[in-house]
Design a protein around this motif. Sequence first.
Motif, PDB file in Angstrom:
ATOM      1  N   PHE A  28       0.859  -1.197   0.000  1.00 48.32           N
ATOM      2  CA  PHE A  28       0.000   0.000   0.000  1.00 48.32           C
ATOM      3  C   PHE A  28       0.888   1.236   0.000  1.00 48.32           C
ATOM      4  CE2 PHE A  28      -2.098  -3.453   2.258  1.00 48.32           C
ATOM      5  CZ  PHE A  28      -3.304  -3.544   1.580  1.00 48.32           C
ATOM      6  N   GLN A  29       0.809   2.007  -1.077  1.00 47.46           N
ATOM      7  CA  GLN A  29       1.603   3.236  -1.168  1.00 47.46           C
ATOM      8  C   GLN A  29       0.678   4.336  -1.690  1.00 47.46           C
ATOM      9  OE1 GLN A  29       5.609   2.916  -2.748  1.00 47.46           O
ATOM     10  NE2 GLN A  29       5.401   0.717  -3.025  1.00 47.46           N
ATOM     11  N   PHE A  30       0.287   5.198  -0.799  1.00 51.25           N
ATOM     12  CA  PHE A  30      -0.700   6.231  -1.127  1.00 51.25           C
ATOM     13  C   PHE A  30      -0.422   7.489  -0.307  1.00 51.25           C
ATOM     14  CE2 PHE A  30      -2.839   2.187  -1.817  1.00 51.25           C
ATOM     15  CZ  PHE A  30      -3.490   2.379  -3.026  1.00 51.25           C
ATOM     16  N   MET A  31      -0.877   8.614  -0.839  1.00 46.30           N
ATOM     17  CA  MET A  31      -0.875   9.850  -0.054  1.00 46.30           C
ATOM     18  C   MET A  31      -2.324  10.212   0.252  1.00 46.30           C
ATOM     19  SD  MET A  31       2.319  10.696   0.156  1.00 46.30           S
ATOM     20  CE  MET A  31       2.401  12.433   0.539  1.00 46.30           C
ATOM     21  N   PRO A  32      -2.593  10.748   1.453  1.00 43.86           N
ATOM     22  CA  PRO A  32      -3.965  11.176   1.746  1.00 43.86           C
ATOM     23  C   PRO A  32      -4.387  12.257   0.737  1.00 43.86           C
ATOM     24  CG  PRO A  32      -2.473  11.653   3.604  1.00 43.86           C
ATOM     25  CD  PRO A  32      -1.648  11.012   2.547  1.00 43.86           C
ATOM     26  N   SER A  33      -5.534  12.065   0.085  1.00 43.78           N
ATOM     27  CA  SER A  33      -5.929  12.933  -1.038  1.00 43.78           C
ATOM     28  C   SER A  33      -5.928  14.411  -0.675  1.00 43.78           C
ATOM     29  CB  SER A  33      -7.334  12.593  -1.519  1.00 43.78           C
ATOM     30  OG  SER A  33      -7.356  11.297  -2.010  1.00 43.78           O
ATOM     31  N   HIS A  34      -6.369  14.720   0.532  1.00 42.03           N
ATOM     32  CA  HIS A  34      -6.442  16.138   0.931  1.00 42.03           C
ATOM     33  C   HIS A  34      -5.372  16.469   1.961  1.00 42.03           C
ATOM     34  CE1 HIS A  34     -10.046  16.382  -1.421  1.00 42.03           C
ATOM     35  NE2 HIS A  34     -10.453  15.274  -0.833  1.00 42.03           N
ATOM     36  N   GLY A  35      -4.394  15.601   2.105  1.00 37.89           N
ATOM     37  CA  GLY A  35      -3.282  15.864   3.007  1.00 37.89           C
ATOM     38  C   GLY A  35      -3.453  15.191   4.365  1.00 37.89           C
ATOM     39  N   TYR A  36      -2.343  15.169   5.115  1.00 37.46           N
ATOM     40  CA  TYR A  36      -2.347  14.534   6.441  1.00 37.46           C
ATOM     41  C   TYR A  36      -3.164  15.336   7.448  1.00 37.46           C
ATOM     42  CZ  TYR A  36       1.369  11.489   4.765  1.00 37.46           C
ATOM     43  OH  TYR A  36       2.085  10.563   4.061  1.00 37.46           O
ATOM     44  N   THR A  37      -3.026  16.663   7.414  1.00 39.15           N
ATOM     45  CA  THR A  37      -3.710  17.472   8.425  1.00 39.15           C
ATOM     46  C   THR A  37      -5.223  17.265   8.334  1.00 39.15           C
ATOM     47  OG1 THR A  37      -1.908  19.055   8.233  1.00 39.15           O
ATOM     48  CG2 THR A  37      -3.872  19.801   9.388  1.00 39.15           C
TER      49      THR A  37
END
Length: 360
Positions: free
Chosen positions: A186-195
Amino acid sequence: MREILIVGAGFAGAVCAERLAARGERARVIDRRPHIAGNAYDEHDAHGVLVHRYGPHIFHTNAKRIFEYLSRFTDWRFYEHRVLAEARGQQLPIPINRTTLNSLYGLELDEAGAAAFIEQARTPREKIATSEDVVLNSVGPELCDLFFRGYTKKQWGLDLSELSAGVAARIPTRTNDDDRYFTDAFQFMPSHGYTAMFARMLDHPNITVELGVDFHDIDRSSFDHIVYTGPIDAYFDHRFGPLPYRSLRFEHEHLPDVDQAQPVGTVNYPNDHAYTRITEFKHLSGQTMSGTSIVREYPTAEGDPYYPIPRPENEALFKRYRELADGEPNVTFVGRLAQYRYYNMDQVVGAALSAVEGMP
Ligand code: FAD
Ligand code: UDP
């Protein structure tokens, strides 16, 4: 309803707060910083680029349970991180792979050829104790000096031989063309960012968040339990002396006239410059506006604690603090600084989930 104080609004604190709230307890989260999300904090800079204030954070895990847990609070954008390292005037894939060897030495090795090349280059070590053992055993002295020794000295202020094996063992060696930094499932970035993800985690009627508040200014007596995610030595007023941590200075820059500063998310500089690496955030977020934002990381001895420094004497000192912690049944110590572990984000989430499951 029990009242639980949670010190730190990073991954460890936020996951504990969310889980405790979900099981009907009240969580009061404090952080001395003016924002949630700990070191994973991201924000839109003045130019609209989503930047990570404390350096690049790329989410990757093999643990489906952790990915699914976080997926309750965010959508994801598929992103596989790629890194180049500058060596002999070229920018080459790191982890070292077949392309790295062929470009560096002007060869045309196939996969078997790359494996044979590495085999003759490496210095087999019987006992692997230090990071130097790891690197020499996998790629030998020349590649070690080109890619690892200088970077490590800069990053840690220590020689590879002074660091535990686990530090350099984070970086594999490949004989194929896979140029991804991580190979996790699983390699993903949170779509709207971590905050934004943290804001959703903490959005629960049983959770209150107070920012700009230090644990040392809080009256602890009114709480049934404490979850502490700051540095463990600070909790005990450095009774046995300070535990070493490594810090960084982040130099953010916006380049209004450049749409793409570098071909991949991060470029490492093992042997030149005072900084270790430059990250260009648009690769991570997928944003396409004109202009771009980058960050350079300058390692420092002084400053906020970002990295525990894995080496035997530090582990021994940490164990003394952990013994004190074991004598505090009403306090749970969890997270990268409280457990003095070189944890990635997913490991901190895992540690926090386990901590709450094991909490009375
Ligand atoms: P933190 O995020 O440090 O949160 C602890 C919080 O406690 C802080 O916000 C702090 O202000 C607060 N606190 C401490 N003491 C007190 C006090 N006395 N009173 C009040 N509040 C207090 N991981 C990855 O998986 N992928 C990556 O690509 C990655 N890149 C990284 C890059 C850098 C430069 C760094 C430094 C780390 C990176 N990490 C990465 C690791 C990741 O940042 C950590 O695993 C994770 O953020 C740790 O979460 P935590 O809650 O344990 O600690
Ligand atoms: N490392 C190195 N050269 C590189 C990349 C990594 O010597 O080009 C070594 C260095 O000691 C570094 C460690 O491997 O601190 C772990 O690298 P990683 O990219 O995982 O570090 P982080 O992202 O946690 O700072």
